[in-house]
Design a protein around this motif. Sequence first.
Motif, PDB file in Angstrom:
ATOM      1  N   LEU A 237     -30.936 -68.123  25.175  1.00  0.00           N
ATOM      2  CA  LEU A 237     -32.779 -68.708  24.523  1.00  0.00           C
ATOM      3  C   LEU A 237     -33.212 -69.847  24.883  1.00  0.00           C
ATOM      4  O   LEU A 237     -35.071 -70.095  25.396  1.00  0.00           O
ATOM      5  CB  LEU A 237     -32.494 -68.840  22.893  1.00  0.00           C
ATOM      6  CG  LEU A 237     -31.993 -67.985  22.116  1.00  0.00           C
ATOM      7  CD1 LEU A 237     -33.801 -66.861  21.736  1.00  0.00           C
ATOM      8  CD2 LEU A 237     -31.462 -66.634  22.440  1.00  0.00           C
ATOM      9  N   ALA A 238     -32.931 -70.791  25.358  1.00  0.00           N
ATOM     10  CA  ALA A 238     -34.135 -71.791  25.468  1.00  0.00           C
ATOM     11  C   ALA A 238     -34.498 -71.553  26.962  1.00  0.00           C
ATOM     12  O   ALA A 238     -35.544 -71.989  27.377  1.00  0.00           O
ATOM     13  CB  ALA A 238     -32.526 -73.247  25.892  1.00  0.00           C
TER      14      ALA A 238
ATOM     15  N   HIS B   6     -37.852 -73.313  20.461  1.00  0.00           N
ATOM     16  CA  HIS B   6     -38.748 -73.515  19.780  1.00  0.00           C
ATOM     17  C   HIS B   6     -39.202 -74.980  19.728  1.00  0.00           C
ATOM     18  O   HIS B   6     -40.341 -75.706  20.576  1.00  0.00           O
ATOM     19  CB  HIS B   6     -38.947 -72.826  19.039  1.00  0.00           C
ATOM     20  CG  HIS B   6     -41.046 -73.063  18.602  1.00  0.00           C
ATOM     21  ND1 HIS B   6     -41.790 -72.081  19.186  1.00  0.00           N
ATOM     22  CD2 HIS B   6     -41.601 -73.788  17.372  1.00  0.00           C
ATOM     23  CE1 HIS B   6     -43.083 -72.462  18.939  1.00  0.00           C
ATOM     24  NE2 HIS B   6     -42.968 -73.139  17.808  1.00  0.00           N
ATOM     25  N   HIS B   7     -38.856 -75.631  18.495  1.00  0.00           N
ATOM     26  CA  HIS B   7     -38.975 -77.045  18.432  1.00  0.00           C
ATOM     27  C   HIS B   7     -38.616 -78.331  19.604  1.00  0.00           C
ATOM     28  O   HIS B   7     -39.975 -79.064  20.067  1.00  0.00           O
ATOM     29  CB  HIS B   7     -38.380 -77.730  16.935  1.00  0.00           C
ATOM     30  CG  HIS B   7     -39.185 -78.746  16.737  1.00  0.00           C
ATOM     31  ND1 HIS B   7     -39.398 -79.338  15.496  1.00  0.00           N
ATOM     32  CD2 HIS B   7     -37.901 -80.691  16.906  1.00  0.00           C
ATOM     33  CE1 HIS B   7     -39.644 -79.877  15.162  1.00  0.00           C
ATOM     34  NE2 HIS B   7     -38.340 -81.011  16.260  1.00  0.00           N
ATOM     35  N   SER B   8     -38.059 -77.889  19.895  1.00  0.00           N
ATOM     36  CA  SER B   8     -37.622 -79.243  21.224  1.00  0.00           C
ATOM     37  C   SER B   8     -38.668 -78.999  22.221  1.00  0.00           C
ATOM     38  O   SER B   8     -39.483 -79.713  22.827  1.00  0.00           O
ATOM     39  CB  SER B   8     -36.435 -78.479  21.726  1.00  0.00           C
ATOM     40  OG  SER B   8     -35.629 -79.264  22.909  1.00  0.00           O
TER      41      SER B   8
ATOM     42  N   PRO C 175     -33.265 -81.401  21.835  1.00  0.00           N
ATOM     43  CA  PRO C 175     -32.417 -80.223  20.457  1.00  0.00           C
ATOM     44  C   PRO C 175     -30.970 -81.147  20.465  1.00  0.00           C
ATOM     45  O   PRO C 175     -30.147 -80.556  20.231  1.00  0.00           O
ATOM     46  CB  PRO C 175     -32.188 -78.866  21.221  1.00  0.00           C
ATOM     47  CG  PRO C 175     -31.261 -78.967  22.677  1.00  0.00           C
ATOM     48  CD  PRO C 175     -32.580 -79.828  23.583  1.00  0.00           C
ATOM     49  N   LYS C 176     -30.888 -82.211  20.055  1.00  0.00           N
ATOM     50  CA  LYS C 176     -30.314 -83.088  19.569  1.00  0.00           C
ATOM     51  C   LYS C 176     -30.244 -83.627  18.012  1.00  0.00           C
ATOM     52  O   LYS C 176     -31.553 -83.804  18.070  1.00  0.00           O
ATOM     53  CB  LYS C 176     -29.787 -84.131  20.002  1.00  0.00           C
ATOM     54  CG  LYS C 176     -29.179 -85.137  19.852  1.00  0.00           C
ATOM     55  CD  LYS C 176     -28.393 -86.028  21.395  1.00  0.00           C
ATOM     56  CE  LYS C 176     -27.463 -86.839  20.793  1.00  0.00           C
ATOM     57  NZ  LYS C 176     -26.831 -88.152  22.236  1.00  0.00           N
TER      58      LYS C 176
ATOM     59  N   HIS D 180     -38.474 -73.807  10.971  1.00  0.00           N
ATOM     60  CA  HIS D 180     -39.081 -72.971  10.606  1.00  0.00           C
ATOM     61  C   HIS D 180     -40.125 -71.700  11.524  1.00  0.00           C
ATOM     62  O   HIS D 180     -39.889 -70.332  11.257  1.00  0.00           O
ATOM     63  CB  HIS D 180     -40.400 -72.711   9.154  1.00  0.00           C
ATOM     64  CG  HIS D 180     -40.150 -73.302   8.604  1.00  0.00           C
ATOM     65  ND1 HIS D 180     -38.347 -73.150   7.948  1.00  0.00           N
ATOM     66  CD2 HIS D 180     -39.935 -74.289   7.447  1.00  0.00           C
ATOM     67  CE1 HIS D 180     -38.403 -74.096   7.062  1.00  0.00           C
ATOM     68  NE2 HIS D 180     -39.256 -74.452   6.169  1.00  0.00           N
ATOM     69  N   GLU D 181     -40.326 -72.029  12.390  1.00  0.00           N
ATOM     70  CA  GLU D 181     -41.741 -71.896  13.868  1.00  0.00           C
ATOM     71  C   GLU D 181     -40.801 -71.599  15.012  1.00  0.00           C
ATOM     72  O   GLU D 181     -39.442 -71.491  15.503  1.00  0.00           O
ATOM     73  CB  GLU D 181     -41.826 -73.052  14.009  1.00  0.00           C
ATOM     74  CG  GLU D 181     -43.339 -73.444  13.308  1.00  0.00           C
ATOM     75  CD  GLU D 181     -43.743 -72.468  13.071  1.00  0.00           C
ATOM     76  OE1 GLU D 181     -44.750 -71.493  14.138  1.00  0.00           O
ATOM     77  OE2 GLU D 181     -44.902 -73.109  12.027  1.00  0.00           O
ATOM     78  N   HIS D 182     -40.440 -70.161  15.164  1.00  0.00           N
ATOM     79  CA  HIS D 182     -39.654 -69.821  16.426  1.00  0.00           C
ATOM     80  C   HIS D 182     -40.976 -68.780  16.798  1.00  0.00           C
ATOM     81  O   HIS D 182     -41.573 -68.502  17.051  1.00  0.00           O
ATOM     82  CB  HIS D 182     -38.929 -68.628  15.987  1.00  0.00           C
ATOM     83  CG  HIS D 182     -39.175 -68.031  15.443  1.00  0.00           C
ATOM     84  ND1 HIS D 182     -39.347 -66.727  15.819  1.00  0.00           N
ATOM     85  CD2 HIS D 182     -39.019 -67.242  14.222  1.00  0.00           C
ATOM     86  CE1 HIS D 182     -39.742 -65.651  14.686  1.00  0.00           C
ATOM     87  NE2 HIS D 182     -39.272 -66.131  13.276  1.00  0.00           N
ATOM     88  N   SER D 183     -40.919 -68.560  18.424  1.00  0.00           N
ATOM     89  CA  SER D 183     -41.510 -68.014  19.065  1.00  0.00           C
ATOM     90  C   SER D 183     -40.684 -66.863  20.417  1.00  0.00           C
ATOM     91  O   SER D 183     -41.627 -66.018  21.138  1.00  0.00           O
ATOM     92  CB  SER D 183     -42.256 -68.271  20.674  1.00  0.00           C
ATOM     93  OG  SER D 183     -41.853 -69.863  20.512  1.00  0.00           O
TER      94      SER D 183
END
Length: 474
Positions: A302-303, A337-339, A346-347, A118-121
Amino acid sequence: MTGKLAEIALRTHAEEAVANHQVRHSVQVAPITVAALITPKWLTRHLDVPDTATHVILPGYCEAAIDDPVHAEQPEMTWRKRLAEIANLPPENILCGPNDCRDLDAWLGGKVRSVELHEHSIEIIAEINHAPRLSVEEVVRVAAALRDDGADRIDVGCDPSRQCLQIGDYVKALVDEGHRVSIDTFDSRETVAAVTAGASLVLSVNASNRDAATQWGCEVVAIPDTPDDLESLDTTVNFLGEHDVAMRLDPILEPIGFGFGASLLRYAETRRRYPEHAMMMGIGNLTELTDVDSAGVNLMLLALCQEFGVGSVLTTQVINWARSSIKECDIARRLVHHSIEEGVPPKRLSDQLVTLRDPKLRPYSAEALEALASGIRDNNYRILAQDGVVHLISAGVHLTGDEPFGMMSELLSMPQSKNVDVSHAFYLGFELAKAKIAAQLGKQYEQDQALQWGYLTVEEKRHRIPRQSRHRRD
């Protein structure tokens, strides 16, 4: 026991897992980057077990060799036993855990941990190119679709070839629909009209228009006068700062063939020079100007933004291979973001951007496939696809190939095909075509189910053969 790359993730998930199972634990980080490269033999030189430990959990990849003999002449001495001697524990207490530390709780007997993305920045700014060439109503309709796909702000791209005297009408209509709006123009009259109508961000400002920017009363995007001239960006940043103009910085991403690598370095340098300033990256120069599906490109960009602290991206989706870039960026920003927040690659977080192929295949072994083919006694048709080959199996039938027309022709020449009526033939042709695509691309094929295309998947209704056909595929 883990490697350096997985340390953060393992510590997090181990704490959660052992709390659920009421045990104490410690983590040893071996002097190796990737845990998958750890072998039992290597561990004999690096295992360091606390005296209070009752069990040792090794990376799951050790499972393949843990019970191999240390020496061929002493088959009874296995690597598990050798490690048990080092740890001063019974051999049965030397365990191989899951391959992925996120499955540790499930491996210990709990539930599989789901990851919420759910989270992003990163803000997504979706540009409508040459907006004045569309009607106001069309622009509002397009903007609504872009917002549904994840856009946070709508950028009204003006037409450089002619001034739009009604640009304020476009902006006001978008603002009235609840959109945050930016205006993309160097024309001061268009900028003033757009800002008056409610635009809150102006793209872009350099030496040519920074004097006027002091009168707009809104945030601007500061860019260099030419892409490779960071000193001109410094001058504009200093000028805007002296006049209290809110800004975000964009050193300009160049297309491949025009200094792409150097432009990435400029983003890193700009972040170094201005650690507190907001930044933006216009990523359409890569997705629109490169002959490649856009999803992977968007994820990589994006990364970079997440790592560089670039808080917004500007993109568009004009060319067909990038027609879903907004949605891809929305998925990608959550993944990265999560990674980075969790310190994990991000796997195995989401398969939404795995579109061409599938995350994992579940093929039958040759023995299992042969047993299935020889064991079927009914006239229903089973279709499988693996290793580039399509299999059509029924009682007394096992056809293989990669061409549905040829396979159907061969089937219809067999005595067993008397049960294939028109509707059944259509069904088999449809499924064989899907199986061929799966075999060709290396996707997992499941009969009567849609092929999985990540976020592009459209689930199929199950089409049963009419009941009057005695040999329908249920």
